[in-house]
Design a protein around this motif. Structure first.
Motif, mmCIF file in Angstrom:
data_model
loop_
_atom_site.group_PDB
_atom_site.id
_atom_site.type_symbol
_atom_site.label_atom_id
_atom_site.label_comp_id
_atom_site.label_asym_id
_atom_site.label_seq_id
_atom_site.Cartn_x
_atom_site.Cartn_y
_atom_site.Cartn_z
ATOM 1 N N SER A 67 0.827 -1.198 0.000
ATOM 2 C CA SER A 67 0.000 0.000 0.000
ATOM 3 C C SER A 67 0.862 1.249 0.000
ATOM 4 O O SER A 67 1.841 1.338 0.729
ATOM 5 C CB SER A 67 -0.911 0.007 1.230
ATOM 6 N N ASP A 68 0.449 2.201 -0.811
ATOM 7 C CA ASP A 68 1.023 3.538 -0.774
ATOM 8 C C ASP A 68 0.610 4.143 0.573
ATOM 9 O O ASP A 68 -0.539 4.009 0.991
ATOM 10 C CB ASP A 68 0.439 4.348 -1.937
ATOM 11 N N ARG A 69 1.511 4.810 1.238
ATOM 12 C CA ARG A 69 1.221 5.374 2.557
ATOM 13 C C ARG A 69 0.155 6.472 2.500
ATOM 14 O O ARG A 69 -0.391 6.857 3.518
ATOM 15 C CB ARG A 69 2.500 5.918 3.186
ATOM 16 N N LYS A 70 -0.167 6.983 1.308
ATOM 17 C CA LYS A 70 -1.173 8.039 1.164
ATOM 18 C C LYS A 70 -2.592 7.480 1.069
ATOM 19 O O LYS A 70 -3.555 8.233 1.177
ATOM 20 C CB LYS A 70 -0.876 8.866 -0.095
ATOM 21 N N ARG A 71 -2.716 6.189 0.859
ATOM 22 C CA ARG A 71 -4.048 5.596 0.687
ATOM 23 C C ARG A 71 -4.825 5.565 2.007
ATOM 24 O O ARG A 71 -4.256 5.367 3.072
ATOM 25 C CB ARG A 71 -3.955 4.185 0.124
ATOM 26 N N TYR A 72 -6.116 5.703 1.896
ATOM 27 C CA TYR A 72 -7.008 5.663 3.057
ATOM 28 C C TYR A 72 -6.901 4.321 3.780
ATOM 29 O O TYR A 72 -6.853 4.268 5.006
ATOM 30 C CB TYR A 72 -8.444 5.915 2.572
ATOM 31 N N SER A 73 -6.828 3.242 3.021
ATOM 32 C CA SER A 73 -6.753 1.909 3.627
ATOM 33 C C SER A 73 -5.447 1.707 4.405
ATOM 34 O O SER A 73 -5.408 0.934 5.366
ATOM 35 C CB SER A 73 -6.899 0.819 2.567
ATOM 36 N N LEU A 125 9.064 -0.093 1.762
ATOM 37 C CA LEU A 125 9.648 -0.296 0.434
ATOM 38 C C LEU A 125 9.488 0.978 -0.377
ATOM 39 O O LEU A 125 8.578 1.101 -1.185
ATOM 40 C CB LEU A 125 8.955 -1.454 -0.287
ATOM 41 N N GLY A 126 10.346 1.943 -0.154
ATOM 42 C CA GLY A 126 10.238 3.203 -0.891
ATOM 43 C C GLY A 126 8.951 3.918 -0.547
ATOM 44 O O GLY A 126 8.678 4.215 0.605
ATOM 45 N N SER A 127 8.113 4.173 -1.570
ATOM 46 C CA SER A 127 6.862 4.908 -1.366
ATOM 47 C C SER A 127 5.748 4.037 -0.782
ATOM 48 O O SER A 127 4.711 4.544 -0.384
ATOM 49 C CB SER A 127 6.385 5.503 -2.687
ATOM 50 N N HIS A 128 5.960 2.730 -0.751
ATOM 51 C CA HIS A 128 4.933 1.795 -0.289
ATOM 52 C C HIS A 128 5.424 1.010 0.926
ATOM 53 O O HIS A 128 6.625 0.898 1.157
ATOM 54 C CB HIS A 128 4.574 0.804 -1.399
ATOM 55 N N ASP A 129 4.486 0.464 1.656
ATOM 56 C CA ASP A 129 4.787 -0.483 2.722
ATOM 57 C C ASP A 129 4.175 -1.821 2.331
ATOM 58 O O ASP A 129 3.108 -1.868 1.697
ATOM 59 C CB ASP A 129 4.193 -0.043 4.064
ATOM 60 N N MET A 130 4.850 -2.894 2.701
ATOM 61 C CA MET A 130 4.324 -4.235 2.461
ATOM 62 C C MET A 130 3.896 -4.810 3.803
ATOM 63 O O MET A 130 4.703 -4.963 4.708
ATOM 64 C CB MET A 130 5.365 -5.145 1.812
ATOM 65 N N PHE A 131 2.605 -5.081 3.913
ATOM 66 C CA PHE A 131 2.069 -5.722 5.098
ATOM 67 C C PHE A 131 2.120 -7.231 4.895
ATOM 68 O O PHE A 131 1.541 -7.750 3.936
ATOM 69 C CB PHE A 131 0.617 -5.297 5.344
ATOM 70 N N ILE A 132 2.830 -7.922 5.776
ATOM 71 C CA ILE A 132 2.842 -9.384 5.775
ATOM 72 C C ILE A 132 1.792 -9.805 6.790
ATOM 73 O O ILE A 132 1.777 -9.304 7.919
ATOM 74 C CB ILE A 132 4.219 -9.955 6.191
ATOM 75 N N ALA A 133 0.918 -10.710 6.405
ATOM 76 C CA ALA A 133 -0.200 -11.062 7.282
ATOM 77 C C ALA A 133 -0.433 -12.562 7.325
ATOM 78 O O ALA A 133 -0.264 -13.265 6.326
ATOM 79 C CB ALA A 133 -1.464 -10.356 6.809
ATOM 80 N N GLU A 134 -0.821 -13.019 8.490
ATOM 81 C CA GLU A 134 -1.205 -14.414 8.688
ATOM 82 C C GLU A 134 -2.681 -14.551 8.312
ATOM 83 O O GLU A 134 -3.513 -13.716 8.684
ATOM 84 C CB GLU A 134 -1.006 -14.791 10.152
ATOM 85 N N ASP A 193 -3.830 3.735 6.491
ATOM 86 C CA ASP A 193 -3.984 4.141 7.896
ATOM 87 C C ASP A 193 -4.869 3.174 8.677
ATOM 88 O O ASP A 193 -4.615 2.886 9.843
ATOM 89 C CB ASP A 193 -4.557 5.555 7.986
ATOM 90 N N ILE A 194 -5.904 2.675 8.028
ATOM 91 C CA ILE A 194 -6.805 1.728 8.700
ATOM 92 C C ILE A 194 -6.057 0.438 9.039
ATOM 93 O O ILE A 194 -6.141 -0.071 10.157
ATOM 94 C CB ILE A 194 -8.045 1.440 7.826
ATOM 95 N N ILE A 195 -5.315 -0.093 8.083
ATOM 96 C CA ILE A 195 -4.562 -1.333 8.312
ATOM 97 C C ILE A 195 -3.467 -1.103 9.353
ATOM 98 O O ILE A 195 -3.263 -1.936 10.244
ATOM 99 C CB ILE A 195 -3.982 -1.880 6.993
ATOM 100 N N LYS A 196 -2.802 0.003 9.265
ATOM 101 C CA LYS A 196 -1.736 0.327 10.222
ATOM 102 C C LYS A 196 -2.303 0.402 11.643
ATOM 103 O O LYS A 196 -1.702 -0.084 12.596
ATOM 104 C CB LYS A 196 -1.093 1.661 9.816
ATOM 105 N N GLU A 197 -3.487 0.992 11.785
ATOM 106 C CA GLU A 197 -4.118 1.161 13.103
ATOM 107 C C GLU A 197 -4.704 -0.138 13.646
ATOM 108 O O GLU A 197 -4.532 -0.453 14.820
ATOM 109 C CB GLU A 197 -5.222 2.220 13.001
#
Length: 154
Positions: free
Chosen positions: A13-19, A91-100, A21-25
């Motif tokens: 996800s691009d850090r600017k996306r609405y989703s 990862l640069g402009s994006h973050d990679m969420f690893i999830a179970e 912040d929701i996933i991060k929180e």
């Protein structure tokens, strides 16, 4: 999806996306697989922000409670995959969420008489380079490349 010990998946996800912040929180998300019937809604939701639009209402989608997490699934989706974030990699402009993967909910309408997922009936979509493609044509099964072939003994 990928698996090491338990089923896992990743979401970039691009850090600017609405989703983002929701996933991060919350530390959770649902992957809702999309089929031909949902193609228009999936595309629309992909280009519109949840900051500005109620996507469920706009696309006449039905939120459904998940089994293991608080994030909702989409009732109309053939498969909903409930995920809990275990790691976030920048990862640069994006973050990679690893999830179970905690739960996979499959609409029984898409199961065959043996309880297997029917790819043809589900009519799933893939997205590649800005285009949507349908999946589902069976071209073989595991081991078909060597089945019935005898090995030469030396």
């Amino acid at each position: 999806m990928f698996a090491v010990h338990r089923p896992c998946c990743r979401y970039l996800s691009d850090r600017k996306r609405y989703s983002y912040d929701i996933i991060k929180e919350t530390g959770e998300f649902v992957v809702n697989l999309t089929n031909r019937k949902l193609a228009y809604a999936a595309d629309w939701c992909g280009v519109r922000s949840g900051r500005d639009h109620d996507k469920f209402s706009a696309m006449h989608l039905t939120p459904v409670s998940s089994v293991k997490i608080r994030a909702p699934g989409i009732l109309e989706s053939p498969v909903s995959i409930e995920c809990h974030v275990t790691q976030c990699i920048k990862l640069g402009s994006h973050d990679m969420f690893i999830a179970e993967v905690l739960c996979v909910d499959v609409d029984a309408h898409y199961l065959d008489e043996k309880g297997r997922f029917d790819m043809k009936k589900a009519d799933l979509l893939a997205y590649s380079h800005g285009e949507y493609f349908t999946l589902g044509e069976k071209i073989g099964k595991f081991g078909y490349s060597v089945a019935g072939k005898k090995r030469k003994v030396m």
